[in-house]
Design a protein around this motif. Sequence first.
Motif, short mmCIF file in Angstrom:
data_model
loop_
_atom_site.label_atom_id
_atom_site.label_comp_id
_atom_site.label_asym_id
_atom_site.label_seq_id
_atom_site.Cartn_x
_atom_site.Cartn_y
_atom_site.Cartn_z
N ASN A 1 0.83 -1.20 0.00
CA ASN A 1 0.00 0.00 0.00
C ASN A 1 0.87 1.25 0.00
O ASN A 1 0.42 2.33 0.31
N ASN A 2 2.12 1.09 -0.39
CA ASN A 2 2.98 2.25 -0.51
C ASN A 2 2.42 3.17 -1.58
O ASN A 2 2.09 2.74 -2.66
N ARG A 3 2.34 4.44 -1.26
CA ARG A 3 1.90 5.40 -2.28
C ARG A 3 3.17 5.95 -2.93
O ARG A 3 3.75 6.93 -2.50
N ILE A 4 3.60 5.25 -3.94
CA ILE A 4 4.85 5.62 -4.57
C ILE A 4 4.54 6.21 -5.94
O ILE A 4 3.90 5.57 -6.75
N LEU A 5 4.98 7.41 -6.17
CA LEU A 5 4.77 7.99 -7.48
C LEU A 5 5.93 7.60 -8.38
O LEU A 5 7.03 8.10 -8.24
N TRP A 6 5.68 6.69 -9.29
CA TRP A 6 6.71 6.25 -10.20
C TRP A 6 6.83 7.24 -11.33
O TRP A 6 5.85 7.83 -11.76
N ASN A 7 8.04 7.38 -11.82
CA ASN A 7 8.29 8.29 -12.93
C ASN A 7 8.88 7.49 -14.08
O ASN A 7 10.03 7.07 -14.03
N PRO A 8 8.09 7.24 -15.13
CA PRO A 8 8.56 6.38 -16.21
C PRO A 8 9.82 6.90 -16.89
O PRO A 8 10.67 6.12 -17.32
N GLN A 9 9.98 8.24 -16.98
CA GLN A 9 11.18 8.79 -17.65
C GLN A 9 12.43 8.46 -16.83
O GLN A 9 13.45 8.02 -17.37
N GLN A 10 12.33 8.70 -15.51
CA GLN A 10 13.49 8.43 -14.66
C GLN A 10 13.82 6.94 -14.67
O GLN A 10 14.97 6.53 -14.77
N TYR A 11 12.78 6.12 -14.60
CA TYR A 11 12.98 4.67 -14.60
C TYR A 11 13.62 4.21 -15.90
O TYR A 11 14.44 3.29 -15.93
N GLY A 12 13.22 4.86 -17.02
CA GLY A 12 13.71 4.44 -18.34
C GLY A 12 15.11 4.91 -18.67
O GLY A 12 15.67 4.56 -19.70
N ARG A 13 15.70 5.68 -17.76
CA ARG A 13 17.01 6.28 -18.05
C ARG A 13 18.08 5.21 -18.33
O ARG A 13 18.95 5.41 -19.16
N TYR A 14 18.04 4.12 -17.59
CA TYR A 14 19.03 3.05 -17.82
C TYR A 14 18.32 1.85 -18.45
O TYR A 14 18.35 0.74 -17.93
N ARG A 15 17.67 2.13 -19.56
CA ARG A 15 16.79 1.14 -20.20
C ARG A 15 17.54 -0.16 -20.53
O ARG A 15 17.05 -1.25 -20.25
N ASP A 16 18.73 -0.05 -21.10
CA ASP A 16 19.45 -1.26 -21.53
C ASP A 16 19.81 -2.14 -20.33
O ASP A 16 19.59 -3.35 -20.34
N GLU A 17 20.33 -1.50 -19.28
CA GLU A 17 20.73 -2.26 -18.09
C GLU A 17 19.50 -2.92 -17.43
O GLU A 17 19.58 -4.01 -16.90
N ARG A 18 18.38 -2.22 -17.46
CA ARG A 18 17.20 -2.74 -16.78
C ARG A 18 16.49 -3.80 -17.61
O ARG A 18 15.80 -4.66 -17.05
N SER A 19 16.61 -3.76 -18.94
CA SER A 19 15.87 -4.73 -19.75
C SER A 19 16.63 -6.05 -19.92
O SER A 19 16.01 -7.09 -20.15
N ARG A 20 17.94 -6.02 -19.79
CA ARG A 20 18.72 -7.25 -20.00
C ARG A 20 18.24 -8.42 -19.12
O ARG A 20 18.04 -9.52 -19.62
N PRO A 21 18.02 -8.21 -17.81
CA PRO A 21 17.55 -9.34 -16.99
C PRO A 21 16.21 -9.88 -17.46
O PRO A 21 15.96 -11.09 -17.37
N PHE A 22 15.34 -9.01 -17.97
CA PHE A 22 14.04 -9.47 -18.47
C PHE A 22 14.25 -10.47 -19.61
O PHE A 22 13.64 -11.55 -19.62
N PHE A 23 15.13 -10.13 -20.54
CA PHE A 23 15.33 -11.02 -21.69
C PHE A 23 16.08 -12.29 -21.27
O PHE A 23 15.83 -13.36 -21.82
N GLU A 24 16.96 -12.16 -20.29
CA GLU A 24 17.66 -13.37 -19.82
C GLU A 24 16.72 -14.29 -19.05
O GLU A 24 16.88 -15.50 -19.06
N LEU A 25 15.72 -13.70 -18.40
CA LEU A 25 14.69 -14.51 -17.74
C LEU A 25 13.84 -15.23 -18.79
O LEU A 25 13.65 -16.44 -18.73
N LEU A 26 13.35 -14.46 -19.77
CA LEU A 26 12.45 -15.02 -20.78
C LEU A 26 13.14 -16.08 -21.63
O LEU A 26 12.50 -16.99 -22.14
#
Length: 265
Positions: free
Chosen positions: A5-30
């Motif tokens: 129930n954390n009220r966390i305001l996520w910011n997609p731009q800030q999150y997307g800043r390191y897109r390559d580093e963050r997406s690699r684990p997703f593809f290695e999982l899949l």
Amino acid sequence: MQGSNNRILWNPQQYGRYRDERSRPFFELLAQVDAPAAHTVADLGCGPGELTATLAEHWPDARIYGVDNSAEMLAAAEKHAIPDRLSFELGDAATWQPPAPLDLLVSNATLHWLPNHDQLLPHLVSLLAPQGVFAFQVPGNFDYPSHTILKQLRTSSRWADKLGWGADRSASSQSPAWYFELLSGLGMKVNAWETTYLHVLQGEDAVLQWVKGTALRPVISALNPEDQAEFTAEYAARLREAYPQREYGTLFPFRRIFVVAQLQV
Ligand SMILES: C[S@@+](CC[C@H](N)C(=O)[O-])C[C@H]1O[C@@H](n2cnc3c(N)ncnc32)[C@H](O)[C@@H]1O
């Protein structure tokens, strides 16, 4: 089942800043998922939806549901929606109910935000169809400096009144062996592993920029603007010591836990 129930305001731009580093684990999982005939697929904690959209490419005949509890993230995800094939909806990963049993349940970099994995995971497995696959990845770096420094600051005499709240999220992510035991006990064939990525981040205060997209958000959102600036400056200085910037960039080791488990009946 208790949700976050954390009220966390996520910011997609800030999150997307390191897109390559963050997406690699997703593809290695899949890459470890073997579910060629999946018809009903969900992505819990889908975030800005880019990675969810790749599921629609990979399973062109499947109906795919992206679920997130952040309106900001869902607003960014909406542009990836495909009528009758890929939709995004507001929901809590702990309580969301799929319209049909799931052939594949994916959750990338999300379940560590939810407590009590010993109860959460059996619940999520109960959403699967026979032979269904559950694939998730969670950070396992809660004892790394980016987190320990944040916790030291939060609980220091300067900040404890305002920020000393809350359970330590390190309690959520477990080891690969722990997940193996739990999910094997539920009759699943389990493939669990861990990887420590050695990210090389570019730019000034690169680790701060990374953490601003995730772990720093609930802390910062509890402070007024003046305190936010002071806290961030203090945290940035400590991070610069722990993760010095070199000519090639800033080395940022990051451990992640991966699990792909399939029901055997
Ligand atoms: C680190 S992001 C990961 C996003 C995406 N899966 C990816 O790999 O890029 C974590 C996401 O989980 C969402 N989230 C956190 N707690 C959640 C919950 N209880 N239910 C649903 N989504 C949640 C956040 O809003 C955020 O979009």
